[in-house]
Design a protein around this motif. Structure first.
Motif, PDB file in Angstrom:
ATOM      1  N   GLN A 172       1.171  -0.935  -0.027  1.00 16.56           N
ATOM      2  CA  GLN A 172       0.112   0.103  -0.527  1.00 16.56           C
ATOM      3  C   GLN A 172       0.475   1.408  -0.369  1.00 16.56           C
ATOM      4  O   GLN A 172       2.544   1.051   0.645  1.00 16.56           O
ATOM      5  CB  GLN A 172      -0.820  -0.058   1.227  1.00 16.56           C
ATOM      6  N   PRO A 173       0.012   2.352  -0.121  1.00 20.90           N
ATOM      7  CA  PRO A 173       1.049   3.831  -0.327  1.00 20.90           C
ATOM      8  C   PRO A 173       1.585   3.527   1.103  1.00 20.90           C
ATOM      9  O   PRO A 173       0.767   4.125   1.840  1.00 20.90           O
ATOM     10  CB  PRO A 173       0.551   4.712  -1.025  1.00 20.90           C
ATOM     11  N   GLY A 174       2.211   4.721   1.270  1.00 23.53           N
ATOM     12  CA  GLY A 174       2.543   5.280   2.448  1.00 23.53           C
ATOM     13  C   GLY A 174       3.891   4.740   3.160  1.00 23.53           C
ATOM     14  O   GLY A 174       4.279   3.749   3.015  1.00 23.53           O
ATOM     15  N   VAL A 175       4.811   4.845   4.094  1.00 22.75           N
ATOM     16  CA  VAL A 175       5.817   5.178   4.309  1.00 22.75           C
ATOM     17  C   VAL A 175       5.888   4.194   5.637  1.00 22.75           C
ATOM     18  O   VAL A 175       6.808   3.167   5.738  1.00 22.75           O
ATOM     19  CB  VAL A 175       6.477   6.076   5.513  1.00 22.75           C
ATOM     20  N   LEU A 176       5.150   3.625   6.104  1.00 20.07           N
ATOM     21  CA  LEU A 176       4.383   2.792   7.842  1.00 20.07           C
ATOM     22  C   LEU A 176       4.349   1.647   6.686  1.00 20.07           C
ATOM     23  O   LEU A 176       4.884   0.226   7.404  1.00 20.07           O
ATOM     24  CB  LEU A 176       3.333   3.044   8.217  1.00 20.07           C
ATOM     25  N   ASN A 177       3.540   1.615   5.315  1.00 22.98           N
ATOM     26  CA  ASN A 177       3.708   0.098   4.733  1.00 22.98           C
ATOM     27  C   ASN A 177       4.881  -0.568   4.390  1.00 22.98           C
ATOM     28  O   ASN A 177       5.203  -1.467   4.240  1.00 22.98           O
ATOM     29  CB  ASN A 177       2.233   0.610   3.434  1.00 22.98           C
ATOM     30  N   LYS A 178       5.715   0.287   4.144  1.00 24.42           N
ATOM     31  CA  LYS A 178       7.103   0.130   3.618  1.00 24.42           C
ATOM     32  C   LYS A 178       7.660  -1.095   4.791  1.00 24.42           C
ATOM     33  O   LYS A 178       8.592  -1.607   5.412  1.00 24.42           O
ATOM     34  CB  LYS A 178       8.112   1.321   2.641  1.00 24.42           C
ATOM     35  N   LEU A 179       7.404   0.111   6.241  1.00 25.22           N
ATOM     36  CA  LEU A 179       8.472  -0.432   7.126  1.00 25.22           C
ATOM     37  C   LEU A 179       7.864  -1.098   7.910  1.00 25.22           C
ATOM     38  O   LEU A 179       8.447  -2.354   8.517  1.00 25.22           O
ATOM     39  CB  LEU A 179       8.571   0.567   8.130  1.00 25.22           C
ATOM     40  N   ILE A 180       6.378  -1.639   7.969  1.00 26.83           N
ATOM     41  CA  ILE A 180       5.780  -2.600   8.277  1.00 26.83           C
ATOM     42  C   ILE A 180       6.492  -4.177   7.388  1.00 26.83           C
ATOM     43  O   ILE A 180       6.840  -5.325   7.790  1.00 26.83           O
ATOM     44  CB  ILE A 180       4.285  -3.183   8.431  1.00 26.83           C
ATOM     45  N   SER A 262      -1.906   2.446  11.536  1.00 23.77           N
ATOM     46  CA  SER A 262      -1.234   3.181  12.853  1.00 23.77           C
ATOM     47  C   SER A 262      -0.150   2.984  13.359  1.00 23.77           C
ATOM     48  O   SER A 262      -0.007   1.585  13.595  1.00 23.77           O
ATOM     49  CB  SER A 262      -2.377   3.650  13.618  1.00 23.77           C
ATOM     50  N   TRP A 263       0.414   3.944  13.478  1.00 25.28           N
ATOM     51  CA  TRP A 263       2.142   3.068  14.281  1.00 25.28           C
ATOM     52  C   TRP A 263       1.709   2.967  15.460  1.00 25.28           C
ATOM     53  O   TRP A 263       2.107   2.085  15.837  1.00 25.28           O
ATOM     54  CB  TRP A 263       2.953   4.960  14.585  1.00 25.28           C
ATOM     55  N   THR A 264       0.553   3.471  16.375  1.00 27.35           N
ATOM     56  CA  THR A 264      -0.175   2.814  17.004  1.00 27.35           C
ATOM     57  C   THR A 264      -0.587   0.884  17.391  1.00 27.35           C
ATOM     58  O   THR A 264      -0.202   0.654  18.022  1.00 27.35           O
ATOM     59  CB  THR A 264      -0.973   3.485  18.284  1.00 27.35           C
ATOM     60  N   GLU A 265      -0.938   0.914  17.041  1.00 30.21           N
ATOM     61  CA  GLU A 265      -1.743  -0.366  16.391  1.00 30.21           C
ATOM     62  C   GLU A 265      -0.927  -1.071  16.338  1.00 30.21           C
ATOM     63  O   GLU A 265      -0.890  -2.263  16.540  1.00 30.21           O
ATOM     64  CB  GLU A 265      -2.481  -0.303  14.611  1.00 30.21           C
ATOM     65  N   TRP A 266       0.403  -1.030  15.232  1.00 24.15           N
ATOM     66  CA  TRP A 266       1.751  -1.594  15.371  1.00 24.15           C
ATOM     67  C   TRP A 266       2.521  -1.935  15.877  1.00 24.15           C
ATOM     68  O   TRP A 266       2.696  -3.062  16.249  1.00 24.15           O
ATOM     69  CB  TRP A 266       2.934  -0.804  13.764  1.00 24.15           C
ATOM     70  N   ARG A 267       2.364  -0.770  16.497  1.00 22.10           N
ATOM     71  CA  ARG A 267       3.241  -1.299  17.926  1.00 22.10           C
ATOM     72  C   ARG A 267       2.804  -2.289  18.881  1.00 22.10           C
ATOM     73  O   ARG A 267       3.511  -2.447  19.377  1.00 22.10           O
ATOM     74  CB  ARG A 267       3.529   0.965  18.866  1.00 22.10           C
ATOM     75  N   LYS A 268       1.367  -1.706  19.038  1.00 21.86           N
ATOM     76  CA  LYS A 268       1.097  -2.487  20.027  1.00 21.86           C
ATOM     77  C   LYS A 268       1.858  -3.969  20.147  1.00 21.86           C
ATOM     78  O   LYS A 268       1.781  -4.936  20.509  1.00 21.86           O
ATOM     79  CB  LYS A 268      -0.272  -2.340  20.167  1.00 21.86           C
ATOM     80  N   GLN A 269       1.054  -4.800  17.976  1.00 18.03           N
ATOM     81  CA  GLN A 269       1.100  -5.868  17.839  1.00 18.03           C
ATOM     82  C   GLN A 269       2.923  -6.500  17.680  1.00 18.03           C
ATOM     83  O   GLN A 269       3.184  -7.237  18.221  1.00 18.03           O
ATOM     84  CB  GLN A 269       0.854  -5.645  16.233  1.00 18.03           C
ATOM     85  N   LYS A 270       3.196  -5.674  17.203  1.00 26.30           N
ATOM     86  CA  LYS A 270       4.714  -5.613  17.536  1.00 26.30           C
ATOM     87  C   LYS A 270       5.513  -6.719  19.144  1.00 26.30           C
ATOM     88  O   LYS A 270       6.096  -7.399  19.144  1.00 26.30           O
ATOM     89  CB  LYS A 270       5.840  -5.122  16.753  1.00 26.30           C
TER      90      LYS A 270
END
Length: 371
Positions: A172-180, A262-270
């Motif tokens: 997907q577009p966006g920086v977060l997607n690339k980092l995930i 969102s960064w918050t959701e990803w951080r909680k998951q990791k």
């Protein structure tokens, strides 16, 4: 005593050599992996797919048909354990079952006491499975192709009990997607390469297969029932060996998931996932800790050597690692269909330094709940 600058440069060189060892001994195995010679006749085992879902009505609607429509001629079933859902999951599954006769539904209406995470519903699904080869995925995952079931089960040659697959994320577009996607690639680079080196230590529940007999013989999740996470990586860490484990790196066998938005959701998951790492076998923890520690030391030592020693000499270990890393990552990213990330690989490497700083402390935190 040697000057401080020289000591720092020596440490930088040693850290670089350790990192190059990991790339040369472990990670090259995935990067330059060669598919085994095709069998004269492919294996076709009866297969049970097991999926646990809690309040996943939307994901079941989007993704479950991709599992049910697999092109596989041999007997197979798809078991969905609906774990105390309060949304529309029950009705979604009932409608799908009218069309797909192989869909089996298990409704759980009570919580399991003293068993955290999804291990209880997953155990129920596995015990109800009719077939020996079990293919596990999540409700938010969809097979990348209609050949996923065939490719994964074909790994179960005689003696094989565990097959590790790759669970990717949608682009997907966006920086977060690339980092995930990069973090997912970097994790896969490790667990797939270690398995190829005869040291399997984890798998991901988005795309994992093992034999029912292996699960029952090892008393399922009994030893890890108190840990919310770990139904995938800790179980594999317990049962996988050099002799009984294989990897499946065919793109037809990948799964795809929707990444966090969102960064918050990803951080909680990791953070939840990382809490399981402290329960790995000692040898695996030592290997992972050494890699992570040298990763974290590399950039501070490089900067210190630039400032306090000869910057021209400091560039030698820096560029050596960067070049070897680039070669390995390029090949491995292409193999896992993440080649678009390579254009910014030096930035992604630097990002991992800060990523480790953020998530390593979560190893000592109390795990959160599955849902």
């Amino acid at each position: 005593m040697p000057p401080l600058g020289l000591l720092l440069f020596i440490l930088l060189t040693l850290v670089c050599l350790v990192q190059l060892y990991y790339y040369g001994y472990f990670f090259r195995r995935l990067a330059f992996y060669k598919e085994p010679a095709p069998r004269q006749q492919s294996l076709q085992h009866p297969v049970s797919v097991v999926i646990c879902a809690r309040d996943e009505a939307g994901n079941l609607t989007r993704n479950l048909p991709g599992v049910l429509l697999q092109q596989y001629p041999t007997t197979n079933e798809v078991i969905v354990v609906n774990d105390n859902s309060v949304d529309e999951s029950r009705y979604v599954l009932a409608e799908l079952q009218k069309t797909y006769r192989k869909l089996q539904i298990i409704e759980l209406t009570q919580e399991a006491k003293l068993i955290d995470g999804k291990k209880f519903p997953l155990s129920i699904g596995i015990k109800e499975a009719r077939h020996e080869v079990m293919l596990l995925t999540d409700a938010d995952c969809v097979p990348a192709t209609e050949h996923w079931m065939f490719r994964m089960q074909d790994a179960f040659a005689p003696g094989i009990e565990v097959a590790l697959g790759y669970g990717a994320y949608h682009k997907q577009p966006g920086v977060l997607n690339k980092l995930i996607r990069f973090e997912t690639f970097h994790t896969a680079l490790q667990y797939l390469s270690y398995a190829l080196a005869g040291k399997p230590y984890m798998g991901v529940g988005r795309n994992l297969a093992y034999r029912k007999g292996t699960f029952l013989r090892n008393k399922g999740f009994a030893s890890i029932n108190h840990i919310p996470s770990g139904d995938d990586d800790l179980f594999v860490n317990k049962v996988a060996t050099k002799e009984n484990t294989t990897v499946v790196i065919d793109p037809d066998a990948f799964t795809l998931s929707a990444p966090k938005q969102s960064w918050t959701e990803w951080r909680k998951q990791k953070a939840r996932h990382y809490t399981a790492g402290k329960y790995y076998k000692a040898g695996h923890k030592a290997l992972l800790a050494t890699y992570t520690a040298t990763f974290l030391l590399f950039y501070p030592l490089f900067i210190a050597s630039l400032l306090l020693f000869d910057w021209r000499l400091a560039l030698i270990p820096f560029l050596s690692r960067l070049i070897v890393q680039g070669i390995v990552w390029k090949k491995a990213m292409t193999r896992l269909q993440e080649a678009d990330l390579f254009a910014i690989y030096p930035l992604l490497d630097l990002w991992m330094f800060f990523y480790y700083l953020v998530f390593i402390p979560t190893l000592w935190k109390k795990p959160g709940k599955w849902k």
